[in-house]
Design an enzyme around this catalytic site. Structure first.
Site, PDB file in Angstrom:
ATOM      1  N   CYS A 189      37.843 -46.290  58.252  1.00 36.66           N
ATOM      2  CA  CYS A 189      37.154 -46.100  56.971  1.00 36.66           C
ATOM      3  C   CYS A 189      36.695 -47.451  56.389  1.00 36.66           C
ATOM      4  CB  CYS A 189      38.037 -45.309  56.022  1.00 36.66           C
ATOM      5  SG  CYS A 189      37.083 -44.548  54.703  1.00 36.66           S
ATOM      6  N   HIS A 206      40.724 -40.651  58.569  1.00 36.45           N
ATOM      7  CA  HIS A 206      42.111 -40.932  58.223  1.00 36.45           C
ATOM      8  C   HIS A 206      42.999 -39.930  58.955  1.00 36.45           C
ATOM      9  CE1 HIS A 206      41.385 -43.876  55.141  1.00 36.45           C
ATOM     10  NE2 HIS A 206      40.483 -43.097  54.574  1.00 36.45           N
TER      11      HIS A 206
HETATM   12  N1  LIG Z   1      39.207 -44.659  52.303  1.00 33.64           N
HETATM   13  C1  LIG Z   1      38.467 -45.727  52.470  1.00 33.64           C
HETATM   14  O1  LIG Z   1      38.809 -46.641  53.201  1.00 33.64           O
HETATM   15  C2  LIG Z   1      37.204 -45.787  51.650  1.00 33.64           C
HETATM   16  C3  LIG Z   1      36.313 -46.915  52.037  1.00 33.64           C
HETATM   17  C4  LIG Z   1      35.356 -47.283  50.928  1.00 33.64           C
HETATM   18  N2  LIG Z   1      36.105 -47.695  49.769  1.00 33.64           N
HETATM   19  C5  LIG Z   1      34.428 -46.118  50.626  1.00 33.64           C
HETATM   20  O2  LIG Z   1      34.615 -45.403  49.678  1.00 33.64           O
HETATM   21  O3  LIG Z   1      33.497 -45.898  51.345  1.00 33.64           O
END
Ligand SMILES: NC(=O)CC[C@H](N)C(=O)O
Length: 486
Positions: A331, A429
């Site tokens: 992510c 995730h």
């Molecule tokens: N869960 C995350 O790692 C999110 C990655 C980043 N903050 C986004 O919203 O795209």
């Protein structure tokens, strides 16, 4: 019909509220009760995607598992995801409504309370029992005005409250008596008893203290729960610090513990795996030699990337790659691996762009509106089954995505696998939670005879152990009357 409602509040953060709620949920379910978990307001960077397409704290998702139901937004109607020391993203009924600082949130609390009560009403109509988890401690006197997380909620719905304290950290009597002393008379009256958590030693030596506590407060000790070692439950927020010793560990994995790391529960399966030595890399530490580095998700990707560079870890990762090491970005971590991250609207801080680490030929733009998906598919190598969930504002594009990490059901692709096979980027995730995907990824990282591990089954076994502890150590006659168990 209106459900029986029982609330657990703690003398401190990490007193064991989440675990006790999980335990009571499974215990009630064993007794045939249709039960749901509820946490009015949660502050955490670990979240889960619900069946109704929203986002809640991960602890409530585990509690849902304990109840034998799918996670829903009503289980945690208000979720605060801090993205700086003073500000947080406010998520109501599963969806982000705004970024707020503490002062804004204080005025917003009236609306948040409405959302809490709406969920409360829905749950108490749909279930026979609702077991509620407070947040932090009810004795934070500065936070009592408009409180929706602890006694403010309990007073509004008029429910009994169990107070739990952690004896392992010491001061358990002071915590319990002091917490009661700071409550108002009506709040104090709704505390129906105490649970003492994480006890090790000889209970006979504790007994005089318990007797004193009952005399002093006029309230019963409902039970003393033993220190349960090796529980595989998801940490709500705090990063687990204890590193298990694993004599059979052969694959060394390093995860930079970014200041705004999100969903570090992604690593639970690796932490539990007997052949994996998982090392969370802290500030000021030099990354040790390892087989695999994983860049985790982040709530503030650009700021965390700058922090990672300030630690000099970008150079350490480059060296790791030169020596043939493997690298995964999940992510926010995937976004860091690309050429650039653009945040024109300032969704995660100051608007602007940052250069990425440029190990994958892709770029990311953060957009309004979060993508929330529960995903299934197959890895493009090893043909392993994978499932996971996505929570991100970023949309990535570029040539690297033409060789995806996984092909998802419904025709979408996910992430990227570099041409030399050394680097993986994924938006999923929980990617290590699927036993097949875990096996394939460990093999890819160099563990050729990886044993299989099913973290969901381990979690299930832990939930069962917790319910056993309720049965053995708590006053079940009282619990039965509060939860409507026949
Ligand atoms: N869960 C995350 O790692 C999110 C990655 C980043 N903050 C986004 O919203 O795209």
């Amino acid at each position: 019909m209106s459900a029986h409602v029982l609330m657990v509040q703690g003398c401190t953060s990490d007193a064991g509220k989440s675990a006790l709620v999980t335990a009571l949920c499974r215990w009630a379910r064993r007794h045939g009760v249709r039960v749901a978990p509820f946490k009015p307001q949660n502050m955490a960077l670990n979240s889960a995607v619900t069946v109704d397409g929203g986002e809640i704290g991960r602890a409530q998702a585990v509690q849902a598992q304990a109840c034998g139901v799918e996670p829903r937004v009503d289980f945690n109607p208000v979720l605060l995801k801090p993205n700086s020391d003073t500000g947080a993203q406010v998520i109501v009924h599963g969806h982000a409504v705004a970024e707020m600082d503490a002062r804004d949130y204080h005025s917003y609390k009236r609306h948040a309370f409405e959302a809490v009560m709406t969920s409360h009403r829905r749950l108490t109509h749909a279930y026979e029992a609702v077991i509620v988890e407070g947040a932090g401690s009810p004795a934070e006197i500065n936070l009592r005005d408009r409180d929706i997380a602890n006694m403010g909620y309990a007073e509004a719905v008029d429910c009994p409250v169990i107070l739990i304290a952690d004896i392992d950290r010491g001061g358990v009597f002071a915590h319990l008596v002091g917490t009661l002393a700071l409550l108002s008379a009506s709040e104090r009256a709704r505390v129906v008893g105490f649970v003492i958590n994480r006890f090790r030693g000889d209970i006979a030596l504790l007994q005089p203290g318990l007797d004193w506590l009952q005399r002093e407060t006029g309230k019963p000790v409902l039970g003393v729960l033993p220190y349960l070692h090796g529980l595989q439950l998801e940490a709500e927020d705090a990063l687990p610090r204890v590193r298990d010793s694993k004599p059979d560990a052969r694959l060394r994995v390093v995860v930079p513990a970014l200041p705004r790391i999100s969903n570090h529960t992604d690593f639970d399966a690796l932490r539990a795996h007997p052949q994996v030595d998982l090392h969370l890399l802290g500030p000021g530490e030099a990354p040790p030699a390892c087989d695999l580095i994983i860049l985790p998700g982040s709530k503030s990707t650009r700021a965390d990337l700058a922090w990672l560079r300030a630690q000099g870890w970008d150079r350490a990762i480059a060296r790791h790659l030169r020596y043939g090491g493997k690298l995964i970005g999940i992510c926010g971590g995937l976004q860091m691996l690309g050429r650039a991250i653009h945040d024109p609207l300032g969704i995660e801080g100051v608007a602007g762009s940052s250069d990425g680490l440029a190990w994958l030929d892709l770029e990311t733009t953060l957009e309004l509106g979060k993508q929330l998906h529960r995903t299934r598919g197959r890895l493009s190598f090893g043909d392993a089954h994978v499932h996971g969930y996505e929570i991100h504002c970023g949309v990535s594009y570029g040539p690297a995505l033409a060789t995806p990490f996984a092909r998802l059901d419904g025709g979408r692709n996910d992430g990227a696998l570099s041409a030399d096979g050394q680097i993986v980027g994924t938006y999923l995730h929980g990617v290590f939670d699927d036993p097949q995907a875990l096996h394939a990824l460990l093999q890819w990282a160099g563990l050729h005879d990886a044993v299989t591990l099913d973290v969901h089954a381990l979690r299930e076994a832990s939930i069962e152990r917790l319910a056993d502890a309720v049965e053995q150590h708590l006053d079940t006659a009282q619990l039965k009357s509060w939860l409507g168990v026949a």
